[in-house]
Design an enzyme around this catalytic site. Structure first.
Site, short mmCIF file in Angstrom:
data_model
loop_
_atom_site.label_atom_id
_atom_site.label_comp_id
_atom_site.label_asym_id
_atom_site.label_seq_id
_atom_site.Cartn_x
_atom_site.Cartn_y
_atom_site.Cartn_z
N ASP A 82 37.80 37.12 39.94
CA ASP A 82 38.24 38.23 39.09
C ASP A 82 39.75 38.39 39.18
O ASP A 82 40.39 37.86 40.09
CB ASP A 82 37.54 39.54 39.47
CG ASP A 82 37.81 39.96 40.91
OD1 ASP A 82 37.99 39.08 41.78
OD2 ASP A 82 37.86 41.17 41.19
N GLU A 146 36.54 41.07 43.98
CA GLU A 146 37.46 41.28 45.09
C GLU A 146 38.46 42.37 44.76
O GLU A 146 38.83 43.18 45.61
CB GLU A 146 38.21 39.97 45.42
CG GLU A 146 38.96 40.01 46.75
CD GLU A 146 40.35 40.63 46.68
OE1 GLU A 146 40.88 41.00 47.75
OE2 GLU A 146 40.92 40.76 45.59
ZN LIG Z 1 43.47 38.32 45.53
#
Ligand SMILES: [Zn+2]
Length: 443
Positions: A82, A146
């Site tokens: 992401d 994340e």
């Molecule tokens: Zn990162």
């Protein structure tokens, strides 16, 4: 250009163009697109591939090259798929275009960290395709979410797929930028990170008519004072072992080095550093406090009774949430009675030992490329998915390898920022480093 650089470039461009933008809402990200792209890249070379999807579209992928000896160590390469949101206005190029211009790939995620995720996938594919089975197993984990804390990615896997992701060592973001110091070249390997204690501060006042402000109890006026006090307060320095090792390794002038590890004199040391390093030095030795969101007031003629602040507070290894609450008491003084404090999100700081076989394998691979350089352990002020593995007792380091074209200032300035980009030489060096480390560690 080398074949490996071309392969990483091509994959990175695809990952950027998928634009898996994570804005923190469960429906965003849709990392399934990058998981599918990676699965296609890894297909057909003997890797076992598994996917996990805690919420529709929030897919993480695990690829495993089973070793021949179950007692040999297992290495995981972990990258997130992401990226953070982007405003195209500040960019010189299309942030989701993945353009390759004069040997440089542009786009959101080119540094954080689709570059590394692509390099990991390529290193994994190449090792599997070589036909040579290592003794230990190699795992490649491409995780979603994340950028919003990992609850739908590595955090979810640590809780719900513990056995699948079990390993002995982890490499993830960040590190591997060459730094020039008076004592010679240094390469930082990230061994630990700060913890977060994000707080909501609700400032209470008393609503009234905006035409008669004298003696009013205005929450906006009070909030201004609260923000000033919180951001202006100089918290005491907290010196960790990792910090001492980093300062010793950087070869600063003796008086600067001495000041940087002395809580009473640390500001002399920080003020003597260049700007980019000063911010880092401050963050890695202090509880940091950044008021980043403010909401309050409804109408121009109404004195507000409530303002909400969101404060990004980060703890050095060794500090706890109690230290944060104590900070509020001290910094706010009597104003403390006018506010309510809620912890929105928290995580402990984490640190791995720097004397492991993984450390040795990484430093050997890095100094094979840069023989003049010395690797030193470093902490990062930001959070990464490494913390989930450190909590399981698994040593986790942040490491890549960049070309001489990448300065630490330029590197640090590109995170979540405009004109994120990476040169192809760095992509090649990183993929080769991962491959070399895997071979050395897994046998
Ligand atoms: Zn990162």
């Amino acid at each position: 250009m080398s074949e490996i650089a071309a392969e990483v470039t091509d994959l990175l461009q695809g990952l950027i163009r998928n634009g898996c933008i994570n804005d923190g809402t469960p429906g965003s990200g849709q990392e399934i697109r990058n998981a599918e792209l990676l699965a296609a890249h890894l297909h057909g070379c003997g890797l076992e591939i598994e996917t996990f999807e805690p919420v529709a579209g929030r897919t993480s992928l695990l690829a495993k090259l089973e070793g021949t000896d179950p007692s040999a160590p297992a290495l995981m390469l972990m990258g997130h798929t992401d990226v953070v949101p982007v405003d195209a206005d500040g960019w010189q190029r299309d942030p989701l275009g993945g353009e390759l211009v004069d040997g440089v790939v542009w786009g959101r995620g080119a540094i954080d960290m689709l570059n590394l995720t692509a390099a990991m996938a390529v290193a994994t594919r190449r090792l599997a395709a070589s036909g040579r089975r290592p003794r230990g197993s190699l795992l490649f984990l491409a995780v979603a979410d994340e950028e919003a804390g990992g609850a739908l990615g590595a955090g979810w896997l640590a809780e719900h797929a513990t056995d699948a992701i079990r390993c002995d060592y982890v490499i993830t973001e960040n590190g591997g930028v060459l730094q020039h110091t008076p004592a010679g070249e240094r390469i930082g390997i990230t061994v630990g990170e700060k913890g977060i204690c994000w707080c909501r501060v609700i400032v209470h006042g008393t609503p009234g008519h905006g035409s008669r402000p004298l003696h009013s109890d205005n929450a906006v006026v009070k909030a201004a004072e609260v923000v000033t006090r919180l951001s202006g307060y100089r918290t005491a320095a907290h010196i960790t072992d990792a910090w001492r090792r980093w300062v010793a390794g950087m070869g600063f002038q003796p008086e600067v080095a001495t000041a940087l590890v002395d809580p009473a004199r640390i500001w002399e040391g920080i003020d003597a550093l260049p700007r980019a390093l000063a911010g880092m030095a401050h963050a890695l030795t202090h509880l940091t406090v950044s008021p980043n969101v403010i909401r309050g007031g409804e109408k121009t003629n109404v004195i507000p009774g409530r303002v909400e602040l969101e404060i990004d507070i980060r703890k050095v290894p060794g500090q706890s949430d109690e230290d944060v609450l104590e900070f509020f008491d001290t910094a706010l003084g009597p104003l403390r009675n006018d506010v309510t404090i809620e912890v929105i999100q928290r995580d402990d700081p984490s640190e791995s030992p720097a004397d492991t076989p993984l450390w040795d394998a990484i430093t050997r691979a890095a100094t094979a490329v840069y023989p003049e350089a010395t690797c030193i352990p470093t902490l990062t002020p930001g959070g990464t998915d490494a913390r989930f593995f450190r909590a399981m007792g698994i040593p986790a380091y942040g490491m890549a390898l960049y070309s001489r074209d990448m300065s630490l200032e330029q590197f640090s300035a590109m995170f979540h920022a405009n004109d994120e980009r990476v040169d192809q030489e760095s992509l090649r060096l990183t993929a080769e480093l991962y491959g070399a480390v895997a071979k050395a560690l897994l046998g």
